[in-house]
Design a protein around this motif. Structure first.
Motif, PDB file in Angstrom:
ATOM      1  N   LYS A 295       0.827  -1.216   0.000  1.00  0.00           N
ATOM      2  CA  LYS A 295       0.000   0.000   0.000  1.00  0.00           C
ATOM      3  C   LYS A 295       0.858   1.261   0.000  1.00  0.00           C
ATOM      4  CE  LYS A 295      -4.150  -1.869   2.041  1.00  0.00           C
ATOM      5  NZ  LYS A 295      -5.299  -1.522   2.837  1.00  0.00           N
ATOM      6  N   SER A 296       1.904   1.259   0.800  1.00  0.00           N
ATOM      7  CA  SER A 296       2.798   2.411   0.854  1.00  0.00           C
ATOM      8  C   SER A 296       3.447   2.653  -0.506  1.00  0.00           C
ATOM      9  CB  SER A 296       3.867   2.176   1.922  1.00  0.00           C
ATOM     10  OG  SER A 296       4.741   3.256   2.000  1.00  0.00           O
ATOM     11  N   THR A 297       3.891   1.585  -1.131  1.00  0.00           N
ATOM     12  CA  THR A 297       4.518   1.693  -2.453  1.00  0.00           C
ATOM     13  C   THR A 297       3.530   2.218  -3.486  1.00  0.00           C
ATOM     14  OG1 THR A 297       6.002  -0.146  -1.906  1.00  0.00           O
ATOM     15  CG2 THR A 297       5.763   0.416  -4.242  1.00  0.00           C
ATOM     16  N   ALA A 298       2.318   1.724  -3.454  1.00  0.00           N
ATOM     17  CA  ALA A 298       1.294   2.201  -4.391  1.00  0.00           C
ATOM     18  C   ALA A 298       1.057   3.689  -4.219  1.00  0.00           C
ATOM     19  CB  ALA A 298      -0.006   1.422  -4.184  1.00  0.00           C
ATOM     20  N   HIS A 299       1.005   4.145  -2.985  1.00  0.00           N
ATOM     21  CA  HIS A 299       0.796   5.570  -2.745  1.00  0.00           C
ATOM     22  C   HIS A 299       1.999   6.401  -3.200  1.00  0.00           C
ATOM     23  CE1 HIS A 299      -2.736   4.352  -0.523  1.00  0.00           C
ATOM     24  NE2 HIS A 299      -3.078   5.625  -0.414  1.00  0.00           N
ATOM     25  N   LYS A 300       3.202   5.866  -3.041  1.00  0.00           N
ATOM     26  CA  LYS A 300       4.392   6.575  -3.530  1.00  0.00           C
ATOM     27  C   LYS A 300       4.343   6.718  -5.043  1.00  0.00           C
ATOM     28  CE  LYS A 300       7.472   5.290   0.221  1.00  0.00           C
ATOM     29  NZ  LYS A 300       8.684   4.568   0.603  1.00  0.00           N
ATOM     30  N   ILE A 301       3.911   5.676  -5.728  1.00  0.00           N
ATOM     31  CA  ILE A 301       3.763   5.744  -7.188  1.00  0.00           C
ATOM     32  C   ILE A 301       2.723   6.792  -7.541  1.00  0.00           C
ATOM     33  CG2 ILE A 301       2.954   4.477  -9.228  1.00  0.00           C
ATOM     34  CD1 ILE A 301       4.248   1.951  -7.949  1.00  0.00           C
ATOM     35  N   LEU A 302       1.628   6.782  -6.816  1.00  0.00           N
ATOM     36  CA  LEU A 302       0.555   7.736  -7.077  1.00  0.00           C
ATOM     37  C   LEU A 302       1.024   9.176  -6.849  1.00  0.00           C
ATOM     38  CD1 LEU A 302      -2.361   7.559  -8.011  1.00  0.00           C
ATOM     39  CD2 LEU A 302      -3.075   7.439  -5.633  1.00  0.00           C
ATOM     40  N   VAL A 303       1.802   9.410  -5.801  1.00  0.00           N
ATOM     41  CA  VAL A 303       2.324  10.752  -5.544  1.00  0.00           C
ATOM     42  C   VAL A 303       3.183  11.214  -6.722  1.00  0.00           C
ATOM     43  CG1 VAL A 303       3.983  12.056  -4.135  1.00  0.00           C
ATOM     44  CG2 VAL A 303       2.226  10.670  -3.025  1.00  0.00           C
ATOM     45  N   LYS A 304       4.016  10.331  -7.219  1.00  0.00           N
ATOM     46  CA  LYS A 304       4.944  10.690  -8.294  1.00  0.00           C
ATOM     47  C   LYS A 304       4.230  10.907  -9.633  1.00  0.00           C
ATOM     48  CE  LYS A 304       9.011  10.736 -10.439  1.00  0.00           C
ATOM     49  NZ  LYS A 304       9.996  11.756 -10.296  1.00  0.00           N
ATOM     50  N   TYR A 305       3.225  10.085  -9.933  1.00  0.00           N
ATOM     51  CA  TYR A 305       2.632  10.089 -11.274  1.00  0.00           C
ATOM     52  C   TYR A 305       1.169  10.526 -11.313  1.00  0.00           C
ATOM     53  CZ  TYR A 305       6.862   7.599 -12.468  1.00  0.00           C
ATOM     54  OH  TYR A 305       8.176   7.262 -12.645  1.00  0.00           O
ATOM     55  N   THR A 306       0.674  11.097 -10.243  1.00  0.00           N
ATOM     56  CA  THR A 306      -0.736  11.475 -10.202  1.00  0.00           C
ATOM     57  C   THR A 306      -1.049  12.608 -11.173  1.00  0.00           C
ATOM     58  OG1 THR A 306      -2.583  12.073  -8.782  1.00  0.00           O
ATOM     59  CG2 THR A 306      -0.502  13.174  -8.334  1.00  0.00           C
ATOM     60  N   ASN A 307      -2.268  12.598 -11.635  1.00  0.00           N
ATOM     61  CA  ASN A 307      -2.755  13.718 -12.435  1.00  0.00           C
ATOM     62  C   ASN A 307      -3.716  14.573 -11.586  1.00  0.00           C
ATOM     63  OD1 ASN A 307      -4.863  11.961 -12.316  1.00  0.00           O
ATOM     64  ND2 ASN A 307      -5.027  11.618 -14.515  1.00  0.00           N
ATOM     65  N   MET A 308      -3.693  14.339 -10.286  1.00  0.00           N
ATOM     66  CA  MET A 308      -4.512  15.096  -9.340  1.00  0.00           C
ATOM     67  C   MET A 308      -3.611  15.625  -8.220  1.00  0.00           C
ATOM     68  SD  MET A 308      -7.838  12.598  -9.076  1.00  0.00           S
ATOM     69  CE  MET A 308      -8.579  13.634  -7.827  1.00  0.00           C
TER      70      MET A 308
END
Length: 105
Positions: free
Chosen positions: A16-29
């Motif tokens: 879950k932590s890794t998924a959120h790190k990916i989301l922080v880096k590549y989010t469009n929001m």
């Protein structure tokens, strides 16, 4: 709580932590970055509590890594990741970074 159960909990939190790190880096929001960083800190705190419960041998660490990758794959299939695109190598890169925060390999 048994060691195998704690391994699954640790792996799930790493995923879950890794998924959120990916989301922080590549989010469009970008407006959701603060919330995601807060979630990452929450996961880190929980991980720290579980990790100190046992001594971890190489077999345990490999099992955690394998289970964490499964957890990450499951998390990345969640709806909030549908519109996020990231390079193929980002998943393993971020997963390895997260695991190295807590374990020596």
């Amino acid at each position: 709580m048994g060691k195998d159960r704690v391994i699954k909990l640790i792996a799930n939190l790493i995923g879950k932590s890794t998924a959120h790190k990916i989301l922080v880096k590549y989010t469009n929001m970008p407006e959701s970055i603060n919330h995601m960083l807060s979630e990452i800190d929450n996961y880190r705190g929980q991980l720290s509590e579980y990790i100190i419960q046992y001594n971890w041998n190489i077999y345990d660490k490999q099992k955690i890594m394998k289970e964490a990758e499964k957890s990450l794959d499951k998390e990345l299939k969640q709806e909030h990741f549908n519109n996020v695109t990231f390079p193929d190598n980002a998943k393993i890169k971020f997963l390895n970074e997260t695991i190295r925060e807590f374990f020596d390999f």
